[in-house]
Write an enzyme that holds these catalytic residues in place. Structure first.
Site, PDB file in Angstrom:
ATOM      1  N   GLY A   1       5.582   4.417  -9.511  1.00 42.32           N
ATOM      2  CA  GLY A   1       4.246   3.796  -9.468  1.00 42.32           C
ATOM      3  C   GLY A   1       3.366   4.551  -8.481  1.00 42.32           C
TER       4      GLY A   1
ATOM      5  N   GLY B   1      -0.853 -10.552   3.871  1.00 46.03           N
ATOM      6  CA  GLY B   1      -0.500  -9.309   3.183  1.00 46.03           C
ATOM      7  C   GLY B   1       0.789  -9.341   2.384  1.00 46.03           C
ATOM      8  CB  SER B   2       2.235  -7.431   0.147  1.00 43.78           C
ATOM      9  OG  SER B   2       1.732  -6.122   0.330  1.00 43.78           O
TER      10      SER B   2
ATOM     11  CE  LYS C   1       4.238 -10.112  10.911  1.00 44.36           C
ATOM     12  NZ  LYS C   1       5.276 -10.758  10.177  1.00 44.36           N
TER      13      LYS C   1
ATOM     14  CB  ILE D   1       4.173   3.830  -3.059  1.00 39.47           C
ATOM     15  CG1 ILE D   1       3.226   2.731  -2.575  1.00 39.47           C
ATOM     16  CG2 ILE D   1       4.928   4.470  -1.882  1.00 39.47           C
ATOM     17  CD1 ILE D   1       3.895   1.631  -1.784  1.00 39.47           C
TER      18      ILE D   1
ATOM     19  CB  CYS E   1      -5.058  -0.863   4.608  1.00 39.25           C
ATOM     20  SG  CYS E   1      -6.317   0.300   4.122  1.00 39.25           S
TER      21      CYS E   1
ATOM     22  CG  HIS F   1     -10.712  -1.193  -3.587  1.00 40.91           C
ATOM     23  ND1 HIS F   1      -9.820  -0.185  -3.338  1.00 40.91           N
ATOM     24  CD2 HIS F   1     -10.607  -1.471  -4.900  1.00 40.91           C
ATOM     25  CE1 HIS F   1      -9.204   0.149  -4.464  1.00 40.91           C
ATOM     26  NE2 HIS F   1      -9.665  -0.634  -5.433  1.00 40.91           N
TER      27      HIS F   1
ATOM     28  CG  HIS G   1     -26.189  20.490 -13.627  1.00 38.82           C
ATOM     29  ND1 HIS G   1     -25.138  20.459 -14.504  1.00 38.82           N
ATOM     30  CD2 HIS G   1     -26.521  21.799 -13.456  1.00 38.82           C
ATOM     31  CE1 HIS G   1     -24.854  21.703 -14.869  1.00 38.82           C
ATOM     32  NE2 HIS G   1     -25.667  22.533 -14.240  1.00 38.82           N
TER      33      HIS G   1
ATOM     34  CD  GLU H   1       8.872   3.526 -13.547  1.00 42.33           C
ATOM     35  OE1 GLU H   1       8.412   3.604 -12.403  1.00 42.33           O
ATOM     36  OE2 GLU H   1       9.035   2.446 -14.147  1.00 42.33           O
TER      37      GLU H   1
HETATM   38  P1  FAD Z   1      -2.075  -6.236   4.972  1.00 44.59           P
HETATM   39  O1  FAD Z   1      -2.791  -4.971   5.101  1.00 44.59           O
HETATM   40  O2  FAD Z   1      -0.674  -6.267   4.504  1.00 44.59           O
HETATM   41  O3  FAD Z   1      -2.165  -6.950   6.395  1.00 44.59           O
HETATM   42  C1  FAD Z   1      -1.541  -8.166   6.667  1.00 44.59           C
HETATM   43  C2  FAD Z   1      -1.354  -8.257   8.150  1.00 44.59           C
HETATM   44  O4  FAD Z   1      -0.931  -9.578   8.480  1.00 44.59           O
HETATM   45  C3  FAD Z   1      -0.273  -7.318   8.687  1.00 44.59           C
HETATM   46  O5  FAD Z   1      -0.829  -6.485   9.667  1.00 44.59           O
HETATM   47  C4  FAD Z   1       0.774  -8.260   9.298  1.00 44.59           C
HETATM   48  O6  FAD Z   1       1.328  -7.752  10.485  1.00 44.59           O
HETATM   49  C5  FAD Z   1      -0.054  -9.500   9.573  1.00 44.59           C
HETATM   50  N1  FAD Z   1       0.696 -10.757   9.607  1.00 44.59           N
HETATM   51  C6  FAD Z   1       1.538 -11.237   8.654  1.00 44.59           C
HETATM   52  N2  FAD Z   1       1.980 -12.450   9.003  1.00 44.59           N
HETATM   53  C7  FAD Z   1       1.403 -12.745  10.190  1.00 44.59           C
HETATM   54  C8  FAD Z   1       1.461 -13.866  11.052  1.00 44.59           C
HETATM   55  N3  FAD Z   1       2.169 -14.947  10.748  1.00 44.59           N
HETATM   56  N4  FAD Z   1       0.746 -13.824  12.210  1.00 44.59           N
HETATM   57  C9  FAD Z   1      -0.001 -12.736  12.541  1.00 44.59           C
HETATM   58  N5  FAD Z   1      -0.091 -11.656  11.741  1.00 44.59           N
HETATM   59  C10 FAD Z   1       0.592 -11.672  10.594  1.00 44.59           C
HETATM   60  N6  FAD Z   1      -4.778   0.193  -1.347  1.00 44.59           N
HETATM   61  C11 FAD Z   1      -5.904   0.836  -1.706  1.00 44.59           C
HETATM   62  O7  FAD Z   1      -6.880   0.179  -2.080  1.00 44.59           O
HETATM   63  N7  FAD Z   1      -6.001   2.198  -1.657  1.00 44.59           N
HETATM   64  C12 FAD Z   1      -4.962   2.966  -1.259  1.00 44.59           C
HETATM   65  O8  FAD Z   1      -5.069   4.182  -1.214  1.00 44.59           O
HETATM   66  C13 FAD Z   1      -3.756   2.322  -0.888  1.00 44.59           C
HETATM   67  N8  FAD Z   1      -2.713   3.055  -0.476  1.00 44.59           N
HETATM   68  C14 FAD Z   1      -1.565   2.409  -0.110  1.00 44.59           C
HETATM   69  C15 FAD Z   1      -0.475   3.183   0.279  1.00 44.59           C
HETATM   70  C16 FAD Z   1       0.706   2.569   0.644  1.00 44.59           C
HETATM   71  C17 FAD Z   1       1.877   3.415   1.073  1.00 44.59           C
HETATM   72  C18 FAD Z   1       0.799   1.142   0.633  1.00 44.59           C
HETATM   73  C19 FAD Z   1       2.052   0.441   1.056  1.00 44.59           C
HETATM   74  C20 FAD Z   1      -0.277   0.367   0.246  1.00 44.59           C
HETATM   75  C21 FAD Z   1      -1.468   0.994  -0.132  1.00 44.59           C
HETATM   76  N9  FAD Z   1      -2.570   0.267  -0.562  1.00 44.59           N
HETATM   77  C22 FAD Z   1      -3.712   0.907  -0.942  1.00 44.59           C
HETATM   78  C23 FAD Z   1      -2.545  -1.202  -0.594  1.00 44.59           C
HETATM   79  C24 FAD Z   1      -3.236  -1.785   0.659  1.00 44.59           C
HETATM   80  O9  FAD Z   1      -2.610  -1.270   1.803  1.00 44.59           O
HETATM   81  C25 FAD Z   1      -3.151  -3.292   0.638  1.00 44.59           C
HETATM   82  O10 FAD Z   1      -3.689  -3.773  -0.575  1.00 44.59           O
HETATM   83  C26 FAD Z   1      -3.928  -3.887   1.795  1.00 44.59           C
HETATM   84  O11 FAD Z   1      -3.435  -3.446   3.022  1.00 44.59           O
HETATM   85  C27 FAD Z   1      -3.868  -5.402   1.730  1.00 44.59           C
HETATM   86  O12 FAD Z   1      -4.589  -5.923   2.798  1.00 44.59           O
HETATM   87  P2  FAD Z   1      -4.243  -7.376   3.368  1.00 44.59           P
HETATM   88  O13 FAD Z   1      -5.273  -7.666   4.402  1.00 44.59           O
HETATM   89  O14 FAD Z   1      -4.077  -8.339   2.278  1.00 44.59           O
HETATM   90  O15 FAD Z   1      -2.815  -7.263   4.019  1.00 44.59           O
HETATM   91  P1  NAI Z   2       3.854  -0.101  -8.271  1.00 46.41           P
HETATM   92  O1  NAI Z   2       3.826  -1.452  -8.855  1.00 46.41           O
HETATM   93  O2  NAI Z   2       2.651   0.737  -8.312  1.00 46.41           O
HETATM   94  O3  NAI Z   2       5.006   0.756  -8.944  1.00 46.41           O
HETATM   95  C1  NAI Z   2       6.329   0.337  -8.956  1.00 46.41           C
HETATM   96  C2  NAI Z   2       7.074   1.141 -10.018  1.00 46.41           C
HETATM   97  O4  NAI Z   2       8.452   0.922  -9.842  1.00 46.41           O
HETATM   98  C3  NAI Z   2       6.725   0.734 -11.440  1.00 46.41           C
HETATM   99  O5  NAI Z   2       6.461   1.876 -12.202  1.00 46.41           O
HETATM  100  C4  NAI Z   2       7.967   0.005 -11.914  1.00 46.41           C
HETATM  101  O6  NAI Z   2       8.182   0.123 -13.292  1.00 46.41           O
HETATM  102  C5  NAI Z   2       9.046   0.701 -11.116  1.00 46.41           C
HETATM  103  N1  NAI Z   2      10.262  -0.076 -10.879  1.00 46.41           N
HETATM  104  C6  NAI Z   2      10.390  -1.394 -10.599  1.00 46.41           C
HETATM  105  N2  NAI Z   2      11.679  -1.706 -10.399  1.00 46.41           N
HETATM  106  C7  NAI Z   2      12.383  -0.562 -10.533  1.00 46.41           C
HETATM  107  C8  NAI Z   2      13.757  -0.222 -10.430  1.00 46.41           C
HETATM  108  N3  NAI Z   2      14.679  -1.148 -10.104  1.00 46.41           N
HETATM  109  N4  NAI Z   2      14.133   1.047 -10.661  1.00 46.41           N
HETATM  110  C9  NAI Z   2      13.218   2.001 -10.970  1.00 46.41           C
HETATM  111  N5  NAI Z   2      11.896   1.742 -11.066  1.00 46.41           N
HETATM  112  C10 NAI Z   2      11.484   0.486 -10.846  1.00 46.41           C
HETATM  113  O7  NAI Z   2       4.378  -0.324  -6.763  1.00 46.41           O
HETATM  114  P2  NAI Z   2       4.400   0.632  -5.502  1.00 46.41           P
HETATM  115  O8  NAI Z   2       4.286   2.040  -5.904  1.00 46.41           O
HETATM  116  O9  NAI Z   2       5.546   0.188  -4.693  1.00 46.41           O
HETATM  117  O10 NAI Z   2       3.067   0.237  -4.752  1.00 46.41           O
HETATM  118  C11 NAI Z   2       2.837  -1.126  -4.393  1.00 46.41           C
HETATM  119  C12 NAI Z   2       1.380  -1.428  -4.436  1.00 46.41           C
HETATM  120  O11 NAI Z   2       0.702  -0.813  -3.361  1.00 46.41           O
HETATM  121  C13 NAI Z   2       0.665  -0.911  -5.667  1.00 46.41           C
HETATM  122  O12 NAI Z   2       0.834  -1.761  -6.762  1.00 46.41           O
HETATM  123  C14 NAI Z   2      -0.745  -0.876  -5.217  1.00 46.41           C
HETATM  124  O13 NAI Z   2      -1.287  -2.159  -5.345  1.00 46.41           O
HETATM  125  C15 NAI Z   2      -0.611  -0.513  -3.757  1.00 46.41           C
HETATM  126  N6  NAI Z   2      -0.870   0.924  -3.565  1.00 46.41           N
HETATM  127  C16 NAI Z   2      -2.069   1.435  -3.915  1.00 46.41           C
HETATM  128  C17 NAI Z   2      -2.349   2.764  -3.771  1.00 46.41           C
HETATM  129  C18 NAI Z   2      -3.657   3.283  -4.195  1.00 46.41           C
HETATM  130  O14 NAI Z   2      -4.546   2.492  -4.460  1.00 46.41           O
HETATM  131  N7  NAI Z   2      -3.850   4.582  -4.278  1.00 46.41           N
HETATM  132  C19 NAI Z   2      -1.374   3.694  -3.202  1.00 46.41           C
HETATM  133  C20 NAI Z   2      -0.116   3.060  -2.909  1.00 46.41           C
HETATM  134  C21 NAI Z   2       0.095   1.732  -3.069  1.00 46.41           C
END
Ligand code: FAD
Ligand code: NAI
Length: 456
Positions: free
Chosen positions: A185, A143-144, A35, A187, A42, A318, A442, A206
């Site tokens: 966390g 997704g989320s 959508k 992000i 991602c 991943h 190395h 935090e």
């Molecule tokens: P999503 O990527 O959330 O995709 C779901 C899709 O479904 C969306 O595009 C949405 O528009 C679509 N959708 C939802 N409902 C409908 C519907 N009814 N009809 C049609 N389309 C729909 N993970 C890592 O491994 N490494 C990272 O470095 C990393 N960095 C991140 C940084 C940030 C800021 C955030 C927020 C997340 C990060 N993540 C990272 C997490 C990663 O982005 C997610 O784990 C990943 O995108 C999940 O993939 P997904 O396919 O489950 O869902």
């Molecule tokens: P997170 O779960 O990593 O961290 C959330 C943090 O917020 C925790 O430390 C928690 O204790 C704290 N928290 C919760 N409620 C709170 C409150 N009311 N006040 C203050 N602190 C509070 O979640 P985040 O950073 O939002 O990322 C979401 C997800 O996205 C991650 O869990 C990860 O799966 C994915 N992600 C992965 C990345 C990567 O792989 N490099 C980068 C960014 C996101």
């Protein structure tokens, strides 16, 4: 409703597009519904854009400390607008790449919201705009979305642009003078790293007494101290009570405090997204918003699968990729199962954090008899040659009885690239003696992992 697809995939993020790609490669007829934008969170508002920003900051940080490397770089500054522009180009390139892969594998992409209507003798019926589509099987990969806590003032702040989530912060073109981040966390830390580098005064609030959630505590403490030294202000064990028009109010053991802000980022975790999807029409079970699956990624309804963040197990791209492969293999009749014990997690701060497997705390909680050895990264010539801050470590957790590797946790340069080697060691149940026989290149930072094997 003339075509019956073999598979409908709902959601075009890593879980959804990889499921569609693999199914298409295997010759299944596939329709993928997205959508917003192919690539999902991602590619558009998560992994990739954040890393594009962080890389620019890393280059600037090296340049700022150029004199330590014998390089004179005067007046280094980051043009944030240009960084965001480059990030947008990176995103466009990669999204176009996903579209090409879909085309190559004959996946029909429908750029609309999909709503499940029910089930007929022919299959599952999905509606998008005014059209109905039908498929023998369904993969849900929706997704989320960011969790938004019920803090007074938060929703008003979000509406007027004072409060941001990951979606908005990656696109802001002005650097906020004062940025308050709620949630220390992944992000929160990655964004604290970037905005600290570009000159914001960053405060991270935090609620726990440590940052980086489940990360090995010794490693998260090194990260905390590293960023404290760089000027990030951490308020731990803090409960946010209100977001006002110009700041955040919170409580700690010392009492009520407040910190002023130009922008507030909320990053307290994410929740699986299934709103309006129509899961109830076919009886798919959920548990606190997440879709429950078995180890083959199938839901309680045969033929309906859920991969990626929507199943709420491990919200990483991943993980979504691997779950998509497991799901499609099972659809193709090749039994495959999902294991979560060797999924690496990385925090792309500078220094990077890379972890996989059991932490010291969890292994002890589970009562596993473990041996834990750690070494400073200064054991690596490459690390010493390339860095000026030398606080990195690697920590390896071994099952004492079987001498297999249970966990590897590290902080320092290249951790993101080294950690998959450790995941392979855990996944293939390698023993200390097996790893001693491998030749590591190395000089590399990863050599420290081999060195640790001789300490065990
Ligand atoms: P999503 O990527 O959330 O995709 C779901 C899709 O479904 C969306 O595009 C949405 O528009 C679509 N959708 C939802 N409902 C409908 C519907 N009814 N009809 C049609 N389309 C729909 N993970 C890592 O491994 N490494 C990272 O470095 C990393 N960095 C991140 C940084 C940030 C800021 C955030 C927020 C997340 C990060 N993540 C990272 C997490 C990663 O982005 C997610 O784990 C990943 O995108 C999940 O993939 P997904 O396919 O489950 O869902
Ligand atoms: P997170 O779960 O990593 O961290 C959330 C943090 O917020 C925790 O430390 C928690 O204790 C704290 N928290 C919760 N409620 C709170 C409150 N009311 N006040 C203050 N602190 C509070 O979640 P985040 O950073 O939002 O990322 C979401 C997800 O996205 C991650 O869990 C990860 O799966 C994915 N992600 C992965 C990345 C990567 O792989 N490099 C980068 C960014 C996101």
């Amino acid at each position: 409703m003339d075509v019956v697809y073999d598979l409908i995939v709902i959601g075009g993020g890593p879980g959804g597009y990889l499921a569609a790609e693999r199914a298409g490669q295997a010759g299944l007829s596939v329709a993928l519904f997205e959508k917003r934008a192919l690539g999902g969170v991602c590619l558009n508002e998560g992994c990739i854009p954040s890393k594009a920003l962080l890389n620019s900051a890393k280059i600037a940080d090296y340049a700022k400390h150029g004199s330590k490397y014998g390089i004179s770089c005067e007046n280094v500054s980051i043009n944030h607008k240009a960084v965001v522009k480059r990030k947008d180009k990176v995103v466009r390139t990669l999204v176009a790449g996903v579209a090409m892969k879909m085309k190559k594998n004959k996946v029909t992409v429908v750029s609309e919201e999909a709503v499940i209507q029910g089930r007929t003798a022919e299959g599952f019926v999905v509606k998008a705009k005014d059209n109905e589509y039908i498929a023998k099987r369904l993969v849900i990969a929706t997704g989320s979305v960011p969790a938004m806590p019920p803090i007074p003032g938060l929703h008003e702040g979000y509406k007027n642009g004072f409060v941001l989530t990951n979606r908005e912060i990656l696109d802001i073109t002005e650097v906020p003078e004062k940025l308050v981040i709620i949630g220390g966390g992944v992000i929160g830390l990655e964004m604290a790293s970037y905005f600290n580098s570009v000159g914001s005064h960053v405060t991270v609030i935090e609620m726990l007494d440590h940052i980086a959630g489940p990360t090995d505590r010794e490693i998260s403490n090194i990260l905390l101290n590293n960023y404290k030294k760089k000027g990030v202000d951490f308020r731990l064990s803090a409960k946010v009570t209100e977001i006002t028009g110009n700041g955040v109010v919170f409580e700690t053991a010392e009492g009520r405090q407040s910190v002023s802000a130009n922008k507030v980022l909320v990053s307290i975790g994410r929740r699986p997204f299934t709103e309006g999807l129509g899961l109830e029409k076919i009886g798919v079970e959920t548990e606190r918003g997440r879709i429950k699956t078995d180890e083959c990624m199938q839901t309680n309804i045969p033929g309906v699968y859920a991969v990626g963040d929507v199943n709420g197990v491990s919200m990483l791209a991943h993980t979504a990729y691997r779950e998509a492969e497991v799901c499609i293999n099972n659809i193709l009749g090749k039994r495959d199962t999902m294991r979560y014990n060797a999924i690496p997690s990385v925090i792309y701060t500078n220094p990077e954090v890379g972890c996989v497997g059991e932490t010291e705390e969890l292994a002890k909680e589970k009562g596993i008899d473990v041996e834990i050895v750690k070494l400073p990264l200064t054991y690596s010539g490459r690390y010493v040659a390339e860095n000026t801050e030398l606080d990195g470590i690697v920590k390896v957790i071994v099952n004492k009885k079987y001498r297999t590797i249970l966990g590897v946790h590290m902080i320092g340069s290249y951790a993101s690239e080294i950690i998959y080697g450790a995941a392979m060691m855990i996944e293939s149940e390698m023993r200390v003696e097996d790893i001693r026989q491998i030749v590591f290149p190395h000089p590399t930072v990863g050599e420290v992992i081999k060195e640790i094997m001789w300490e065990l």
